[in-house]
Write an enzyme that holds these catalytic residues in place. Sequence first.
Site, PDB file in Angstrom:
ATOM      1  N   ASP A   1      60.244  69.838  13.890  1.00  0.00           N
ATOM      2  CA  ASP A   1      61.070  69.508  12.718  1.00  0.00           C
ATOM      3  C   ASP A   1      60.201  69.027  11.563  1.00  0.00           C
ATOM      4  O   ASP A   1      59.560  67.983  11.657  1.00  0.00           O
ATOM      5  CB  ASP A   1      62.054  68.390  13.099  1.00  0.00           C
ATOM      6  CG  ASP A   1      62.963  68.019  11.927  1.00  0.00           C
ATOM      7  OD1 ASP A   1      64.062  68.576  11.838  1.00  0.00           O
ATOM      8  OD2 ASP A   1      62.564  67.169  11.093  1.00  0.00           O
TER       9      ASP A   1
ATOM     10  N   TYR B   1      58.199  66.584   3.147  1.00  0.00           N
ATOM     11  CA  TYR B   1      57.131  65.876   3.859  1.00  0.00           C
ATOM     12  C   TYR B   1      55.754  66.321   3.358  1.00  0.00           C
ATOM     13  O   TYR B   1      54.740  65.705   3.676  1.00  0.00           O
ATOM     14  CB  TYR B   1      57.196  66.098   5.378  1.00  0.00           C
ATOM     15  CG  TYR B   1      58.515  65.709   6.032  1.00  0.00           C
ATOM     16  CD1 TYR B   1      59.464  64.938   5.366  1.00  0.00           C
ATOM     17  CD2 TYR B   1      58.821  66.116   7.329  1.00  0.00           C
ATOM     18  CE1 TYR B   1      60.678  64.597   5.962  1.00  0.00           C
ATOM     19  CE2 TYR B   1      60.023  65.776   7.934  1.00  0.00           C
ATOM     20  CZ  TYR B   1      60.944  65.027   7.246  1.00  0.00           C
ATOM     21  OH  TYR B   1      62.138  64.687   7.836  1.00  0.00           O
TER      22      TYR B   1
ATOM     23  N   LYS C   1      63.361  71.948   5.670  1.00  0.00           N
ATOM     24  CA  LYS C   1      64.501  71.447   4.877  1.00  0.00           C
ATOM     25  C   LYS C   1      64.287  71.678   3.385  1.00  0.00           C
ATOM     26  O   LYS C   1      63.153  71.615   2.890  1.00  0.00           O
ATOM     27  CB  LYS C   1      64.688  69.941   5.128  1.00  0.00           C
ATOM     28  CG  LYS C   1      64.696  69.546   6.594  1.00  0.00           C
ATOM     29  CD  LYS C   1      64.993  68.085   6.833  1.00  0.00           C
ATOM     30  CE  LYS C   1      64.761  67.694   8.289  1.00  0.00           C
ATOM     31  NZ  LYS C   1      63.387  67.285   8.619  1.00  0.00           N
TER      32      LYS C   1
ATOM     33  N   HIS D   1      68.456  68.935   2.879  1.00  0.00           N
ATOM     34  CA  HIS D   1      67.931  67.632   3.326  1.00  0.00           C
ATOM     35  C   HIS D   1      68.884  66.479   2.995  1.00  0.00           C
ATOM     36  O   HIS D   1      69.073  65.558   3.791  1.00  0.00           O
ATOM     37  CB  HIS D   1      66.560  67.409   2.682  1.00  0.00           C
ATOM     38  CG  HIS D   1      65.662  66.487   3.436  1.00  0.00           C
ATOM     39  ND1 HIS D   1      64.298  66.614   3.435  1.00  0.00           N
ATOM     40  CD2 HIS D   1      65.907  65.413   4.218  1.00  0.00           C
ATOM     41  CE1 HIS D   1      63.759  65.673   4.178  1.00  0.00           C
ATOM     42  NE2 HIS D   1      64.725  64.924   4.656  1.00  0.00           N
TER      43      HIS D   1
HETATM   44  N1  LIG Z   1      66.625  64.307   7.707  1.00  0.00           N
HETATM   45  C1  LIG Z   1      66.154  63.162   7.280  1.00  0.00           C
HETATM   46  O1  LIG Z   1      66.508  62.630   6.197  1.00  0.00           O
HETATM   47  C2  LIG Z   1      65.138  62.439   8.124  1.00  0.00           C
HETATM   48  C3  LIG Z   1      64.843  61.090   7.895  1.00  0.00           C
HETATM   49  C4  LIG Z   1      63.914  60.446   8.723  1.00  0.00           C
HETATM   50  C5  LIG Z   1      63.316  61.172   9.768  1.00  0.00           C
HETATM   51  N2  LIG Z   1      63.600  62.494   9.960  1.00  0.00           N
HETATM   52  C6  LIG Z   1      62.966  63.282  11.056  1.00  0.00           C
HETATM   53  O2  LIG Z   1      63.084  62.545  12.272  1.00  0.00           O
HETATM   54  C7  LIG Z   1      61.800  62.349  12.846  1.00  0.00           C
HETATM   55  C8  LIG Z   1      61.741  61.063  13.647  1.00  0.00           C
HETATM   56  O3  LIG Z   1      62.169  59.966  12.883  1.00  0.00           O
HETATM   57  P1  LIG Z   1      61.251  58.732  12.506  1.00  0.00           P
HETATM   58  O4  LIG Z   1      59.832  59.145  12.478  1.00  0.00           O
HETATM   59  O5  LIG Z   1      61.867  58.113  11.310  1.00  0.00           O
HETATM   60  O6  LIG Z   1      61.518  57.681  13.683  1.00  0.00           O
HETATM   61  P2  LIG Z   1      61.281  57.622  15.268  1.00  0.00           P
HETATM   62  O7  LIG Z   1      60.874  58.931  15.816  1.00  0.00           O
HETATM   63  O8  LIG Z   1      62.478  56.937  15.846  1.00  0.00           O
HETATM   64  O9  LIG Z   1      60.109  56.574  15.373  1.00  0.00           O
HETATM   65  C9  LIG Z   1      58.788  56.880  15.048  1.00  0.00           C
HETATM   66  C10 LIG Z   1      57.970  55.611  15.273  1.00  0.00           C
HETATM   67  O10 LIG Z   1      58.120  55.185  16.621  1.00  0.00           O
HETATM   68  C11 LIG Z   1      56.850  55.207  17.274  1.00  0.00           C
HETATM   69  N3  LIG Z   1      57.060  55.817  18.594  1.00  0.00           N
HETATM   70  C12 LIG Z   1      57.433  57.097  18.873  1.00  0.00           C
HETATM   71  N4  LIG Z   1      57.520  57.285  20.204  1.00  0.00           N
HETATM   72  C13 LIG Z   1      57.221  56.101  20.783  1.00  0.00           C
HETATM   73  C14 LIG Z   1      57.139  55.665  22.130  1.00  0.00           C
HETATM   74  N5  LIG Z   1      57.375  56.479  23.153  1.00  0.00           N
HETATM   75  N6  LIG Z   1      56.793  54.363  22.364  1.00  0.00           N
HETATM   76  C15 LIG Z   1      56.541  53.518  21.337  1.00  0.00           C
HETATM   77  N7  LIG Z   1      56.593  53.870  20.032  1.00  0.00           N
HETATM   78  C16 LIG Z   1      56.931  55.160  19.764  1.00  0.00           C
HETATM   79  C17 LIG Z   1      55.923  56.017  16.391  1.00  0.00           C
HETATM   80  O11 LIG Z   1      54.624  55.467  16.385  1.00  0.00           O
HETATM   81  P3  LIG Z   1      53.275  56.307  16.659  1.00  0.00           P
HETATM   82  O12 LIG Z   1      53.311  57.563  15.843  1.00  0.00           O
HETATM   83  O13 LIG Z   1      52.206  55.340  16.202  1.00  0.00           O
HETATM   84  O14 LIG Z   1      53.252  56.542  18.129  1.00  0.00           O
HETATM   85  C18 LIG Z   1      56.537  55.820  14.997  1.00  0.00           C
HETATM   86  O15 LIG Z   1      56.080  54.613  14.430  1.00  0.00           O
HETATM   87  C19 LIG Z   1      60.869  62.387  11.624  1.00  0.00           C
HETATM   88  O16 LIG Z   1      59.525  62.592  11.989  1.00  0.00           O
HETATM   89  C20 LIG Z   1      61.475  63.520  10.831  1.00  0.00           C
HETATM   90  O17 LIG Z   1      61.097  64.772  11.381  1.00  0.00           O
HETATM   91  C21 LIG Z   1      64.522  63.121   9.171  1.00  0.00           C
END
Ligand SMILES: NC(=O)c1ccc[n+]([C@@H]2O[C@H](COP(=O)([O-])OP(=O)(O)OC[C@H]3O[C@@H](n4cnc5c(N)ncnc54)[C@H](OP(=O)(O)O)[C@@H]3O)[C@@H](O)[C@H]2O)c1
Length: 315
Positions: free
Chosen positions: A51, A56, A81, A112
């Site tokens: 994704d 980004y 997106k 998005h």
């Molecule tokens: N459509 C939208 O508007 C929108 C908005 C936000 C996000 N997104 C998408 O959703 C994806 C994920 O969301 P997100 O990055 O906001 O949040 P997330 O995946 O819930 O959290 C990412 C954070 O959690 C840590 N993490 C991940 N797996 C872990 C584990 N097993 N144990 C401990 N820590 C862990 C990562 O750190 P490390 O990398 O240091 O391990 C990072 O700091 C994004 O990358 C993007 O593709 C979309």
Amino acid sequence: MPAISEERLTLNNGTSIPAVGVGCWMGVCGEGEQVTEMVKTALELGYRHVDTAANYGNEQSVGRALEESHVPRHDIFLTTKLDQSDHGRVEEAFALSLTKLGVDYVDLYLMHWPMAYDKSGNTLQPEESPTFIETWREMEKLVADGRARTIGVSNFSIKTLTELLAHTSIVPAINQVELHPCLPQHELLNFCSERGILLTAYSPVGKAKFADDPSITSIAAAHGRGVTNAQVLLSWGVQRGTAVIPKTVHAERLKENIQLVQLSAAEMETLDRFHQKPGMHRSVCGFHSAEFGGSCWGWTYEQLGWAMAMGGFHL
Ligand SMILES: NC(=O)c1ccc[n+]([C@@H]2O[C@H](COP(=O)([O-])OP(=O)(O)OC[C@H]3O[C@@H](n4cnc5c(N)ncnc54)[C@H](OP(=O)(O)O)[C@@H]3O)[C@@H](O)[C@H]2O)c1
């Protein structure tokens, strides 16, 4: 250790999406080696769902990972997106995304956000052109010629989806929204599943901000040694019928995030109700919070259809 999740969820056009994907928002906008390495490692570990987004700024780096991996393109479910600044030029923006990614189709193209920006970067109001309905009609053309296998939306609410559905010939396959036990969006999930729209959970491990809560830790402990809090959160997401797209740059965590456990009905209920704990019903992204001052990217919560007040939520 639990097995690697090969679960797929069916979309409303009969195709399917791997339930677990890797998210490519790296915290800062821009191309870079780190996202290439992350996606390559994820593909090696068995991920088949990636994704990203024009916003980004890393589509080229993601594309490089796809090219350098040995996984055939048709085995990978690729999402990108449409940026808010591109609602008035869908075809050009989409073509640029394909070029940067180095592919001739994407599996899913998402709007998005529902709001559009004008050429100066100012937010247009909901009734101003291009409205999200006009933008959607342009996106529908991409399905007709096969360059987008499916299309969907992101950050849409019951209110904005209801408006869109009244004017569409293609029902969005997916609505990608913030979802985790602090923000479970149960009503939106019911609304979407009744209409054949799958939810994808962004920030599914809550950006690791609340995973050490004792009620989550105790569920992880009940599943035996090595099962982590993140796995519990992701298992809950998949078991309630949503796709999850956690982001991590660490190989060990990538491995962990694709291995899910089977939660009991009681454990699911604990997580379903987690947001009812005092102070827990909240966004971890900040979009739904006081720091955005009662609006998000220029639309009020009312315009967005977000049933929440500044700094808190109406349950
Ligand atoms: N459509 C939208 O508007 C929108 C908005 C936000 C996000 N997104 C998408 O959703 C994806 C994920 O969301 P997100 O990055 O906001 O949040 P997330 O995946 O819930 O959290 C990412 C954070 O959690 C840590 N993490 C991940 N797996 C872990 C584990 N097993 N144990 C401990 N820590 C862990 C990562 O750190 P490390 O990398 O240091 O391990 C990072 O700091 C994004 O990358 C993007 O593709 C979309």
